[in-house]
Design an enzyme around this catalytic site. Sequence first.
Site, short mmCIF file in Angstrom:
data_model
loop_
_atom_site.label_atom_id
_atom_site.label_comp_id
_atom_site.label_asym_id
_atom_site.label_seq_id
_atom_site.Cartn_x
_atom_site.Cartn_y
_atom_site.Cartn_z
N LYS A 85 14.24 34.92 36.28
CA LYS A 85 15.12 33.89 35.73
C LYS A 85 15.84 33.17 36.88
O LYS A 85 16.25 33.81 37.86
CB LYS A 85 16.13 34.54 34.79
CG LYS A 85 17.00 33.58 33.98
CD LYS A 85 17.89 34.35 33.02
CE LYS A 85 18.79 33.45 32.21
NZ LYS A 85 19.65 34.21 31.28
N SER A 111 19.71 32.72 26.64
CA SER A 111 19.41 31.73 27.65
C SER A 111 18.16 32.04 28.48
O SER A 111 17.71 31.22 29.27
CB SER A 111 20.61 31.59 28.59
OG SER A 111 20.87 32.82 29.27
N SER A 146 21.23 37.29 25.76
CA SER A 146 20.28 36.34 26.36
C SER A 146 18.94 36.94 26.75
O SER A 146 18.04 36.20 27.13
CB SER A 146 20.92 35.68 27.59
OG SER A 146 21.96 34.82 27.21
#
Length: 549
Positions: A126, A201, A225
């Site tokens: 990420k 996210s 997330s």
Amino acid sequence: MLSTTAQSQLCRLRPAHALKPRPLTTTTAAAASSSSLLADQPPPSTPPPPPPRSQILTLRRSLLSRQVTAVQLAESYLARLRLTEPHLNSFLHVSDAVLTEAQSVDDRIGRGEDVGPLAGVLVGVKDNICTADMPSTGGSRILEDYRPPFDATAVRKVRELGGIVVGKTNLDEFGMGSTTEGSAYKVTANPWDVSRVPGGSSGGSAAAVSARQCMVALGSDTGGSVRQPASFCGVVGFKPSYGRVSRYGLMAYASSLDVIGCFGSSVADTAILLNAISGHDRRDATSSKREVPDFISYFTASNTLEDKPLEGMRVGLICETLGSGVDSGVVSVINAAASHMEELGCIVKEVSLPSFSLGLPAYYILASSESSSNLSRYDGVRYGSQAVADELSSLYGVSRAEGFGSEVKRRILMGTYALSAGYYDAYYKRAQQVRTIIQKSFKAALDENDILICPAAPSAAYKIGEKKNDPLAMYAGDIMTVNVNLAGLPALVLPSGYVDGGPSGLPVGLQMIGAAFDEEKLLKVGHIFEQTLRGRRFVPPIIEDDNAC
């Protein structure tokens, strides 16, 4: 040109009209029985799909036996990534060193050297987790050209064990969002239906694992997330206990809530990645010094399972998570999963957490307050793109106004307000008191139960743009996950069924919650649940490959 071996392992894209519909879990109340979870199994004459196998362990055996090379596998994954990426937008940056690093793995094997447990494994990271050789933007324009001089501890550990970072995955800006529509660069699509969000996210990491663009991926979880996008994309997601994994190199959103988590296509792969990144780090004062167990050692092979392998396991089904506001199809899948756990020998009973609904407002006050402090460093002087201005105060203001997106600005404003003089006691202090109540209620429930279960989200994946302009509706979607972060507990999400939607149904994830630093119990239960969930194969319709499971 790909080698013949690599070509044979490559997934093929197929148009939506060519897809065969997958069996769907009915959305009626009658589907709450265990038969609804498994009713769509093939007839007895047709062998059911095999349980998910570990791609990492399979790869390791193939590499060490010289059946395939790391370069061939890397070529295969890169080719699949190139085919699917225009449809998904999972990555913000793809490394140009993948084949070089794969060749290094092959060279070490050729010389007879020991290679780590992640040798040749392609890992997505990420983009709010720092990498020294690639951009780390946090999904924000304010860090558009930022290249850290160091690797995050989790990334360093992955590389030391032979893992290959394939690229940086898309996310909501600084992790603030639930759809990955909040990225400053692109919108990621769900591999199960490209008109729908992958969650957030960490939506880029979840979509990349789901579409087999990489084997496993790292994400971050501040309020769900990792777990919500795992549910939306039909993959396994794990949020460890707070302190189990070092946060060094993770861009801070809410420091008392942030954790680095893992995605995989199976519980075993997720556990192997978690083992690799766990442990104390002197660079992170909040990382735990507890010994890290070998999570894989707690697993039992499917051919050696007893009739009731979870005999006596006490499971609490959180009743507040199945009421109003939760889609009926999700309720059916979760109830059916609970019935399946009873068939495995578990003692399942409903438990009540009266403080559960208080978690959402408390979370957003605390997370926004911490973010308003953490993001003050991005001012165009210490960090971030610098605007042109005549005065220092103007430089600060213009740099932040141009660099931050609307959701980040909204949360900074909310947090600054909650911390301001005259409102601190009314908002921030009270939210901390609620957090203590939630921690105590979870402890009491877990004293009486081995694990707790509930949905990972109130619905399956929804359409892109459906909630983008309604932040309150988007915030409400976090109701199933934020309490776990407030309590600092570990949680596992794994796919357990489908609901109607998309070309072949939409996956729904079951969330399992455990006591602090009891990750091994969650992984053991999840592994058994996954192996015994016959008739299910959570491979999205954007790819077609019998080996991509």
